[in-house]
Design an enzyme around this catalytic site. Structure first.
Site, PDB file in Angstrom:
ATOM      1  N   ASP A 167      12.063  76.810  32.481  1.00  0.00           N
ATOM      2  CA  ASP A 167      12.349  77.882  31.515  1.00  0.00           C
ATOM      3  C   ASP A 167      13.790  77.898  31.026  1.00  0.00           C
ATOM      4  O   ASP A 167      14.606  78.711  31.464  1.00  0.00           O
ATOM      5  CB  ASP A 167      11.979  79.235  32.135  1.00  0.00           C
ATOM      6  CG  ASP A 167      10.487  79.323  32.431  1.00  0.00           C
ATOM      7  OD1 ASP A 167       9.719  78.491  31.901  1.00  0.00           O
ATOM      8  OD2 ASP A 167      10.093  80.226  33.197  1.00  0.00           O
ATOM      9  N   GLU A 184       6.579  76.163  42.855  1.00  0.00           N
ATOM     10  CA  GLU A 184       7.788  75.999  43.715  1.00  0.00           C
ATOM     11  C   GLU A 184       7.516  76.368  45.169  1.00  0.00           C
ATOM     12  O   GLU A 184       8.142  75.778  46.039  1.00  0.00           O
ATOM     13  CB  GLU A 184       8.934  76.850  43.140  1.00  0.00           C
ATOM     14  CG  GLU A 184       9.453  76.352  41.816  1.00  0.00           C
ATOM     15  CD  GLU A 184       8.468  76.518  40.657  1.00  0.00           C
ATOM     16  OE1 GLU A 184       7.684  77.473  40.685  1.00  0.00           O
ATOM     17  OE2 GLU A 184       8.472  75.667  39.766  1.00  0.00           O
ATOM     18  N   ASP A 222       1.992  74.733  37.049  1.00  0.00           N
ATOM     19  CA  ASP A 222       3.167  75.599  36.915  1.00  0.00           C
ATOM     20  C   ASP A 222       3.298  76.449  38.182  1.00  0.00           C
ATOM     21  O   ASP A 222       2.396  76.468  39.024  1.00  0.00           O
ATOM     22  CB  ASP A 222       2.934  76.487  35.679  1.00  0.00           C
ATOM     23  CG  ASP A 222       4.123  77.353  35.320  1.00  0.00           C
ATOM     24  OD1 ASP A 222       5.251  77.006  35.691  1.00  0.00           O
ATOM     25  OD2 ASP A 222       3.904  78.386  34.641  1.00  0.00           O
TER      26      ASP A 222
HETATM   27  O1  MIG Z   1       6.062  83.264  34.857  1.00  0.00           O
HETATM   28  O2  MIG Z   1       2.425  80.308  32.140  1.00  0.00           O
HETATM   29  O3  MIG Z   1       7.705  77.640  33.064  1.00  0.00           O
HETATM   30  O4  MIG Z   1       6.301  77.078  30.736  1.00  0.00           O
HETATM   31  O5  MIG Z   1       4.678  79.129  29.668  1.00  0.00           O
HETATM   32  C1  MIG Z   1       5.935  82.455  33.738  1.00  0.00           C
HETATM   33  C2  MIG Z   1       3.438  81.014  31.493  1.00  0.00           C
HETATM   34  C3  MIG Z   1       4.883  81.411  33.955  1.00  0.00           C
HETATM   35  C4  MIG Z   1       6.393  79.600  33.414  1.00  0.00           C
HETATM   36  C5  MIG Z   1       6.467  78.250  32.794  1.00  0.00           C
HETATM   37  C6  MIG Z   1       6.227  78.353  31.317  1.00  0.00           C
HETATM   38  C7  MIG Z   1       4.879  78.977  31.065  1.00  0.00           C
HETATM   39  C8  MIG Z   1       4.808  80.352  31.734  1.00  0.00           C
HETATM   40  N1  MIG Z   1       5.101  80.219  33.158  1.00  0.00           N
END
Ligand code: MIG
Length: 807
Positions: A483, A408, A405
């Site tokens: 999200d 980016e 995650d």
């Molecule tokens: O700033 O890890 O898209 O699926 O649950 C949020 C917490 C960070 C974003 C992800 C989401 C995940 C969440 N993450």
């Protein structure tokens, strides 16, 4: 056009007339009077690569997107010239380069234009970063439409849109948000029943304009780098897309459990909560294969650590979950907490693995753990190190999948939500700034993760899911759309985005079912899950800020309906797995938007809701509250309503009933659909018998069924089975032939055939060319079933005809 307002606009520069050209067996180089060099390489009969160097000097040729095994050249270049053009001819296309300005046109062999330069290549110099803004404009033809570009949350047909690609963490994004998590600079154009594709392999921020600025012009440009693009001719969209996917690479088969139903939340903790959720699935007989650990499983959000208070013995927990059929998937983010007592941080610091700013300081940014440094995943040694970090979590603890995650990369509380552009990257030995590496950062992280999980999970197959990605990243990982929000519009978006990802070479994709932000009503959750079971990746996930999102939370009715659909997914796993294998083997998308399925029918060019799941199942989600049905377009041909076996003739829009427990599903006539019995998780039960659902037709239809041991790599040694079924139906007669390849021997010995729409009473049956009694095949007239040995080669049924009529 250029957004950076600090730059002095010097105006566009263009190539001038040709002074010379030369070629070898696959590449031709053109040089213009003002020093521009154009290099055209013929990679396949239907694929040309174009590169431009504004001053005659190319950069090192390096790409993260291209699967090197597939970058084979061509052996016999056919070049000729007339008064005005240099002409390259292949078996499929003609390409002409104008002598007076190097503008390019591509044509079918009969002369019909496919794609012609409008202004063609031009560029703008910038002193600011020393490179060029490189630009290309093409003419758009009448009725031309555009498709592709990855995860864009906008109309499926891109005509009229202007979009840019810069990987961005977009919490609660909206329809038409310009930049999302992924950069897939690939699109397809379709006009006059022929399709082509453009892959602009440039990792800088790229921009695409599909007749937005000017009605008859499409253009694409980048904030740096080279004008370097691939032109791929069809004429079928399937030719374009499979060629693109071949060029940028195909994934390996995932373990079958990765195609089961997955449950996730931010976050399930402590251990007792994880166990409670898992047991509840079993108690309610709601099939589920995987449960996810979001960031709270870590010790202070330090990657590769565990919070021992919440998870005192992760190895035991993972094992116990596994004995109940649950695979554990855990999240790993790129930000490494600045903490000299944390071994991962220390190792990276000592080895100089973190990204640095231009003047030397480390790239420091705030994410979940607080202030962090970030590994430079574009450096081979760093990827190697990163993959070694999975030794414990995968190799020892037994976690089965990794979720990447924030790659980016996302940074909190800073303008642009990411690294500043001066950050340096290795780019596999081609040092550059973040301006160039940004869009591949997530891809390279997922790549390193894939290598590690693969190594430590061997001989089982790895499962990786990532949020950010770039073209070619499908080789390493699955993905989700990030999200989203629990609204009806987002259900519509999820449908469009997953179809679009499938049209962009990234089929292994899904959305957060029910919505990540906010909370769905029971109705929205139901409708979303009905769609989600047809997405290659199927996971419920939510932020947890707004309450529960487990299927039982919404009451008995929702539980019943959603269970029925997840059961259907488990029954269709062999069918989905077969479609996945086709994707792995040939690059065929797992979901086929209608325009892909039947491009000749112009009606399909404007459809977005309906899609084909695999090859023969038509699905159309319900995307509005309080409805009992909807209008949908049925593509040409005849289709059986899955729910009542009524046959309808397509090529038109029609009303279909869809009360809350129904999502419209149609099966193509002549199809043979393999089905497993319902299981609570993949390989729960030893398969005693497989079902084949056979949908009668007058005429022929082929179906496929691929199987192997659902995990591991034996399939690469020929231990798989690939069955082709040929259905032939005539008035009062049907023949089913099977051809089998591969050495895999399935655990069951028989197929239970179920006939749908058989319009006659059985009079005689021939099995393997010998007449038999129907009783020998356990014919059950009421249920229209028969049992045959799985390796049969021919079943021939003769009846008394009394017609078969479609609505
Ligand atoms: O700033 O890890 O898209 O699926 O649950 C949020 C917490 C960070 C974003 C992800 C989401 C995940 C969440 N993450």
């Amino acid at each position: 056009m250029i957004t950076n307002t600090e730059l002095e606009y010097k105006g566009n520069l263009y190539p001038s007339g040709l002074i010379s050209y030369e070629h070898d067996q696959d590449t031709i180089n053109f040089i213009s009077k003002n020093g521009v060099r154009l290099q055209v390489t013929v990679l396949r009969d239907n694929m040309l690569r174009f590169r431009y160097a504004t001053n005659g000097i190319f950069e090192n040729d390096f790409s993260y997107a291209i699967d090197e095994d597939n970058l084979h050249g061509f052996s016999h270049l056919d070049v000729s010239e007339d008064e005005t053009h240099i002409i390259i001819t292949t078996e499929k296309i003609i390409c002409k380069v104008a002598k007076d300005d190097l503008r390019v046109g591509t044509y079918e062999l009969n002369g019909k234009p496919i794609l012609e330069d409008e202004q063609g290549f031009h560029w703008e110099e910038t002193f600011e970063f020393g490179g060029n803004f490189v630009k290309m404009s093409k003419m758009s033809r009448d009725q031309e439409n555009y498709f592709g570009l990855g995860d864009k949350p906008t109309n499926f047909n891109l005509k009229g849109k202007r979009l840019s690609l810069w990987n961005t963490d977009q919490y609660a994004f909206a329809k038409d948000t310009a930049e999302l998590y992924k950069a897939v600079p690939f699109y397809m154009g379709l006009h006059g029943n022929s399709a082509y594709g453009i892959f602009f392999d440039n990792t800088f921020k790229t921009h695409f304009d599909f007749c937005h600025e000017r009605r008859n012009v499409t253009s694409f440009w980048a904030d740096g780098g080279e004008m370097n693009y691939y032109f791929i001719y069809g004429p079928q969209m399937s030719d374009v897309l499979t060629s693109y996917t071949d060029l940028t690479g195909k994934p390996e088969l995932p373990p079958m459990w990765a195609l089961g139903f997955h449950q996730c939340k931010w976050s399930y903790y402590p251990e007792s909560k994880v166990k409670e959720i898992a047991s509840k699935f079993r108690e309610l007989n709601f099939p589920c294969d995987a449960i996810y650990l979001d960031i709270d499983y870590m010790d202070g959000f330090r990657c590769f650590t565990w919070n021992k208070e919440y998870f005192p013995d992760p190895k035991r927990m993972v094992k116990e979950l596994e004995s109940d059929g649950f695979k554990t998937v855990a999240i790993i983010d790129p930000g490494i907490k600045i903490d000299l007592n944390y071994s991962v941080f220390k190792e990276a610091l000592e080895n100089d693995y973190f990204c640095r700013r231009a003047d030397g300081p480390y790239m420091r940014g705030k994410v979940w753990p607080g202030e962090c440094y970030f590994p430079d995943f574009t450096r081979p040694e760093v990827r190697e190190w990163w993959s070694s970090l999975y030794r414990e979590i995968i190799g020892e603890i037994g976690v089965k999948g990794i979720w990447n995650d924030m790659n980016e990369p996302a940074v909190m509380e800073v303008p642009g939500k990411t690294f500043p552009l001066d950050v340096r990257h290795d780019f596999d030995g081609h040092p550059c700034s973040h301006r160039k590496a940004h869009n591949v950062y997530g891809m390279q992280m997922a790549r390193a993760t894939y290598e590690g999980v693969k190594k430590f999970n061997f001989p089982k197959r790895p499962f990786i899911i990532t949020r950010a990605n770039y073209s070619g990243g499908q080789r390493y990982t699955s993905t989700w759309t990030g999200d989203n929000v629990a609204t009806w519009e987002h259900l519509w978006l999820a449908n469009v985005q997953i179809q679009r990802l499938c049209m962009s070479g990234m089929s292994f994709a899904g959305s957060d079912i029910g919505g990540f932000a906010e909370q769905p009503s029971g109705e929205l959750f139901t409708r979303w899950l009905q769609l989600g079971i047809f997405h290659p990746f199927c996971r419920v996930h939510s932020s947890g800020d707004h309450g529960e999102q487990e299927p039982w939370f919404f009451g008995e009715d929702v539980l019943e309906i959603t269970r029925k659909y997840v059961e259907l997914r488990y029954q269709l796993l062999p069918y989905l797995y077969t479609a996945f294998q086709k994707y792995v083997e040939e690059g065929t998308p797992i979901l086929k938007p209608l325009v892909y399925y039947d491009q000749e029918d112009v009606q399909t060019h404007y459809r977005a809701d309906e899609f084909i799941f695999g090859n023969q199942i038509l699905v159309c989600p319900v995307q509005e509250p309080n409805v009992q049905g909807r209008r949908m377009y049925i593509p040409r041909g005849k289709w059986y309503n899955f729910w009542n076996d009524k046959l309808v003739t397509g090529g038109k829009e029609m009303w279909v009933d869809a009360p809350l427990d129904i999502i419209p599903i149609y099966i193509k006539e002549g199809a043979i659909i393999p089905k497993y019995p319902v299981q609570q998780y993949v390989d729960e039960v030893k398969m005693e018998e497989m079902s084949l659902d056979i949908y009668y037709k007058i005429g022929k239809e082929n179906s496929e069924f691929y199987e192997d041991s659902h995990d591991g790599y034996e399939y690469r040694q020929g231990i798989y089975s690939h069955r082709t079924f040929k259905f032939t139906g005539k008035e009062g007669e049907m023949i089913i032939q099977q051809h089998k390849q591969g050495k895999f021997s399935a655990p069951y010995t028989t197929f239970k055939l179920k006939f749908h729409g058989m319009p006659f009473e059985i009079k005689r049956v021939f099995f393997e060319n010998e007449e038999v009694n129907v009783e020998d095949l356990h014919y059950d007239k009421e249920n229209q079933t028969m049992i045959v040995h799985k390796d049969f080669s021919e079943l021939h049924i003769v009846g008394n005809s009394n017609g078969n009529t479609a609505e």
